[in-house]
Motif scaffolding. Structure first.
Motif, PDB file in Angstrom:
ATOM      1  N   UNK A  58      15.664  23.483  27.211  1.00 43.42           N
ATOM      2  CA  UNK A  58      14.876  22.772  27.841  1.00 43.42           C
ATOM      3  C   UNK A  58      13.944  22.346  28.113  1.00 43.42           C
ATOM      4  N   UNK A  59      13.044  23.693  27.759  1.00 44.19           N
ATOM      5  CA  UNK A  59      11.790  23.435  28.152  1.00 44.19           C
ATOM      6  C   UNK A  59      10.208  22.747  27.253  1.00 44.19           C
ATOM      7  N   UNK A  60      12.010  22.924  26.132  1.00 48.12           N
ATOM      8  CA  UNK A  60      11.164  21.893  24.751  1.00 48.12           C
ATOM      9  C   UNK A  60      12.149  21.086  24.264  1.00 48.12           C
ATOM     10  N   UNK A  69       6.864  13.929  14.356  1.00 50.36           N
ATOM     11  CA  UNK A  69       6.567  15.263  15.067  1.00 50.36           C
ATOM     12  C   UNK A  69       4.976  15.381  15.075  1.00 50.36           C
ATOM     13  N   UNK A  70       4.335  16.191  16.030  1.00 47.84           N
ATOM     14  CA  UNK A  70       2.701  16.080  16.405  1.00 47.84           C
ATOM     15  C   UNK A  70       2.393  17.812  15.011  1.00 47.84           C
ATOM     16  N   UNK A  75       2.825  23.654  14.597  1.00 49.59           N
ATOM     17  CA  UNK A  75       2.569  24.757  14.584  1.00 49.59           C
ATOM     18  C   UNK A  75       3.512  25.809  15.592  1.00 49.59           C
ATOM     19  N   UNK A  76       3.136  24.605  16.647  1.00 49.60           N
ATOM     20  CA  UNK A  76       4.613  25.369  17.806  1.00 49.60           C
ATOM     21  C   UNK A  76       5.520  26.205  17.365  1.00 49.60           C
ATOM     22  N   UNK A  81       8.766  30.756  15.182  1.00 52.57           N
ATOM     23  CA  UNK A  81       9.881  31.304  14.481  1.00 52.57           C
ATOM     24  C   UNK A  81       9.379  32.289  13.213  1.00 52.57           C
ATOM     25  N   UNK A  82       7.870  32.385  13.451  1.00 53.14           N
ATOM     26  CA  UNK A  82       7.854  33.868  12.477  1.00 53.14           C
ATOM     27  C   UNK A  82       7.690  35.235  13.691  1.00 53.14           C
ATOM     28  N   UNK A  83       7.232  34.352  14.825  1.00 52.49           N
ATOM     29  CA  UNK A  83       7.548  35.324  15.548  1.00 52.49           C
ATOM     30  C   UNK A  83       8.418  36.223  15.866  1.00 52.49           C
TER      31      UNK A  83
END
Length: 89
Positions: A58-60, A69-70, A75-76, A81-83
């Motif tokens: 819901x946030x994204x 896609x920007x 990057x976000x 995914x990496x985290x």
């Protein structure tokens, strides 16, 4: 080993907080909780994890079809995914 142990003077150990998470109290409708519990049971995961994922979606909200896609959004997503891959045990 002893048959009986005295924990009368024992102290509770420090609780290790999960990185990036905060414990809160929230009131949700019973039918919402029941829905996520049933869904989580059928998928073999935790219902709180599923609620968290629904809130994150819901946030994204996903990008609109046909809309590029920007670089910032990409990057976000990569950071998230990496985290998830490199979380300490």
């Amino acid at each position: 080993m002893r048959k009986v142990y005295d924990f009368g003077r024992g102290k509770r150990g420090a609780v290790i907080a999960a990185a990036g998470k905060t414990r809160i109290t929230i009131m949700l409708d019973d039918d919402v909780i029941q829905h996520f519990r049933e869904l989580a049971e059928s998928q073999g995961t935790g219902y709180q994890t599923m609620i968290n994922a629904a809130l994150r979606n819901a946030m994204n909200p996903p990008a609109e079809p046909g809309k590029p896609i920007t670089a910032a959004a990409l990057r976000k997503v990569i950071r998230e995914e990496l985290s998830m891959l490199w979380k300490p045990a």
